[in-house]
Structure formats: structure tokens, C-alpha cells
Design an enzyme around this catalytic site. Structure first.
Site, PDB file in Angstrom:
ATOM      1  N   ASP A  15       0.860  -1.185   0.000  1.00 26.39           N
ATOM      2  CA  ASP A  15       0.000   0.000   0.000  1.00 26.39           C
ATOM      3  C   ASP A  15       0.895   1.234   0.000  1.00 26.39           C
ATOM      4  O   ASP A  15       1.727   1.406   0.892  1.00 26.39           O
ATOM      5  CB  ASP A  15      -0.896  -0.031   1.249  1.00 26.39           C
ATOM      6  N   ASP A 110      -3.254   2.349  -5.826  1.00 26.12           N
ATOM      7  CA  ASP A 110      -2.076   2.373  -4.950  1.00 26.12           C
ATOM      8  C   ASP A 110      -1.973   1.182  -4.007  1.00 26.12           C
ATOM      9  O   ASP A 110      -1.206   1.213  -3.056  1.00 26.12           O
ATOM     10  CB  ASP A 110      -2.041   3.682  -4.155  1.00 26.12           C
ATOM     11  N   GLU A 111      -2.702   0.125  -4.277  1.00 23.41           N
ATOM     12  CA  GLU A 111      -2.730  -1.011  -3.354  1.00 23.41           C
ATOM     13  C   GLU A 111      -2.822  -2.309  -4.143  1.00 23.41           C
ATOM     14  O   GLU A 111      -3.568  -2.359  -5.116  1.00 23.41           O
ATOM     15  CB  GLU A 111      -4.044  -0.963  -2.591  1.00 23.41           C
TER      16      GLU A 111
HETATM   17 MG   LIG Z   1      -2.430   3.960   0.174  1.00 23.80          MG
END
Ligand SMILES: [Mg+2]
Length: 358
Positions: A15, A110-111
Site C-alpha cells: 500500500d 495504490d494497493e
Molecule cells: Mg495507500
């Protein structure tokens, strides 16, 4: 490091820390070290998309109205989001994920979950692999990622949350029950704000508090999700990591704070769901030919309606119109509804050119 005991699976959840805000701070040196929010004007009804760690120190959080963020931190710098740039950066980061695992499931820009079982079986230590990946992301993109490593997706994500910011946490074989004991009930996937309030009303605060309920009570309070919540409370989750190219559907759903019967309110919810689904399809770089509407009535009875179209759907307006048609074919308006979901299947991958339009 000694090799850890064998698990059926080893999962890393990666993350990026304060992703949008960190990209802005990287690309505009004047913003470094300053409280930054990516979002709309503080004089509009816009909400915060992302907050830098400097802004978080003032209590600024994602999804908070920008006006409120400005009251908390008068020196806050507001930057308009540039999703095209964030998406392009995500493609670079995914290429780095692909260097360590062929099984990568992005959850958002973003993960991602990475299944690294094969590498571990060949003798790589999971923590060394994840540390190497974080370092590679930092050197290639200049951005910081946190990572959680565990035998399953649920624990890996909870571990990366715990590791933030700029951290790495491995939950090893002997540590699972102690780790789950430390988690709040909201760490369990599927327990959003609405379900969390129900849990708190029942005196359930920590994840393991769910273990006080038997199967009948779980079913009575949470319907079919009850058994899943209890499995998580035991530290169990056998969901596989599904690589992007194996993905069969993209979906979104919303449980309402109170059951809805009013057609105008249901339309409003469908409007938001269609917009959210369009964003998820764009993030995954796909469009879908089949749209499915999921409905859960107040008594937990579920139903679904699907339609397949000659051309794949992807934009919010088209998805919304199609969803309204599907809703007409349910008991909406007559029977109170507690949850609506929209998903697309029969996915078509977008070409690189179309993808950058996102
Ligand atoms: Mg994040």
C-alpha cells in the site's frame, strides 16, 4: 533469517503511503514538508481525496469535506487531482510488482495483493522479498510503500495498515492469533461504518469479539456475511489472489445507514454506485459487457438482475441508465432495500491509448 514454517500461501499487501499527495510532493519540491491535500476547493462541497502526513498531523483525513480540512489546518495547500498522472505512476509500480510475483491483484491505483508462495517455496524469505520490493519502488519512483506479509489477504492488509507509514510487518505462523486479537472489528473486510455501528451496539469492538457469537447469532445479525466475519476473527481467509488477467468481474456495493424505499433516494444511490463502478473499471483498465445489479432487501433476502449488451460498458452515465432499467425489474419501491451493488463481467481489456484517457 531462518526460513519460516510452511504455509499454504504467503501473501504480501503493498500500500503506497499517502499516494496522491506523495506524488504531488515529489513532483513539486515547494510542497515538500508542507501539509498538502489533494482535492477540490475548500470553498466548495468537495472532499479530500488524499492528505499528506504533514496534513494528517492536524487531523485531516480522506473523504473529509475540504472546508473542514481548512478549518483544522489554515496553512493547508490544496492541489487539484490529476488522475491521469496517478494512473500512469500506478502502471510503473505494477511493473515492479510483476518482477516479484506473477500473481498480482490490484485493489486500487495504490494497493495490491501479491501471492509470493512460489518464491517462498523456492527458499526466498518473505520479509526479504517484501523489503526488496519496497526499496525498488522507492528507488524507481521516489515514493514510499508500506507492506504487510501474512498467510492470507485479510491479515496481510491488516498488517500493512499496522506498518504505516514507511513500514513492513510480517505476521508469522505463531503470531496469527495474537495479531487478530489486536485488531478492531473494522479491520474485517465487509465491516464498513454501517455494520460497525451495529457491532458496537452489540458490544463488539475488537475483531475477536465476534467469536462470542454462535453460528445462529452470526446469521441473525449479519446474514450470510456472519460466517465470513467469524472466519476472519479466527484469522482464516482462503480467498485466492486473482491476477488482473484472470479477473472475471469488477463491482461495488453499498449498505445503507437505513433501509430505502423512496425511488428518488434509490436513484441517487445508483448514481453514486455507477460513478464508483466506472472509476474501478477505469483503474482496472477494463470495460464489461454484462451488468449485474445486486439487491438485498431489509430481511436479508437477496436477488440479482443481469443484462448483457452488444458493446462493453464503462462510462458512469451508461452504467447508471442500464442499472435503473435493472432496478425496475425488482421489488424496489415496494420492499425496503438495505444494500445495492453493481458489477460488470465479461470484461474487455482497454487498449493502452484508451487507458490513458482515464
Ligand atoms: Mg495507500
Amino acid at each position: 533469517m531462518t526460513a519460516p514454517a510452511k504455509f499454504a500461501r504467503w501473501i504480501v499487501h503493498v500500500d503506497m503511503d499517502a499516494y496522491y499527495a506523495s506524488i504531488e510532493q515529489r513532483d513539486r519540491p515547494a510542497l515538500r514538508g508542507r501539509p498538502v491535500v489533494v482535492g477540490g476547493s475548500p470553498f466548495s462541497r468537495a472532499v479530500v481525496c488524499a492528505a499528506s502526513y504533514e496534513a494528517r498531523r492536524f487531523g485531516v483525513r480522506s473523504a473529509m469535506p475540504c472546508a473542514q480540512a481548512r478549518r483544522l489546518c489554515p496553512d493547508l495547500v490544496f492541489v487539484a487531482p490529476d488522475f491521469q498522472r496517478y494512473s500512469a505512476e500506478a502502471q510503473r509500480i505494477r511493473a515492479l510488482f510483476a518482477e516479484v510475483s506473477e500473481r498480482v491483484e490490484p485493489l486500487s491505483l495504490d494497493e495490491a495483493h501479491l501471492d509470493i508462495s512460489t518464491a517462498v517455496a523456492r527458499g526466498t524469505h518473505p520479509a526479504e522479498l517484501a523489503a526488496g520490493l519496497r526499496e525498488r519502488i522507492r528507488s524507481v519512483t521516489g515514493l514510499i510503500a508500506s507492506a504487510g506479509i501474512a498467510p492470507n489477504k485479510f491479515l496481510a492488509k491488516a498488517a500493512s495498515d499496522r506498518a504505516k507509514p514507511d513500514g513492513l510487518l510480517l505476521v508469522g505462523p505463531g503470531e496469527v492469533s495474537a495479531f487478530v486479537s489486536s485488531l478492531p472489528i473494522t479491520a474485517i473486510p465487509g465491516i464498513g461504518p454501517v455494520t460497525a455501528r451495529r457491532c458496537h451496539d452489540l458490544g463488539l469492538v475488537g475483531a475477536v469479539d465476534l467469536l462470542r457469537l454462535d453460528a445462529i447469532e452470526l446469521q441473525a445479525h449479519f446474514g450470510s456475511a456472519g460466517a465470513w466475519f467469524a472466519a476472519c476473527a479466527r484469522g482464516e481467509d482462503d480467498r485466492p489472489v486473482i491476477a488482473e488477467h484472470e479477473r472475471k468481474s469488477v463491482g461495488i456495493e453499498d449498505t445503507f445507514a437505513s433501509d430505502l424505499t423512496d425511488p428518488a433516494q434509490l436513484r441517487e444511490r445508483l448514481h453514486e454506485l455507477a460513478a464508483g463502478l466506472a472509476r474501478r473499471l477505469a483503474a482496472a483498465g477494463v470495460r464489461g459487457r454484462t451488468l449485474t445489479l445486486k439487491v438485498k432487501y431489509h430481511d436479508f433476502i437477496r436477488t440479482g438482475r443481469s443484462r448483457t449488451f452488444p458493446e462493453p460498458l464503462g462510462d458512469a452515465g451508461t452504467l447508471e441508465l442500464a442499472a435503473i432499467e435493472l432496478l425496475r425489474d425488482t421489488a424496489a419501491g415496494r420492499v425496503p432495500i438495505r444494500l445495492l451493488g453493481l458489477s460488470c463481467s465479461h470484461l474487455d481489456r482497454l487498449g493502452a491509448v484508451q487507458q490513458t484517457l482515464f
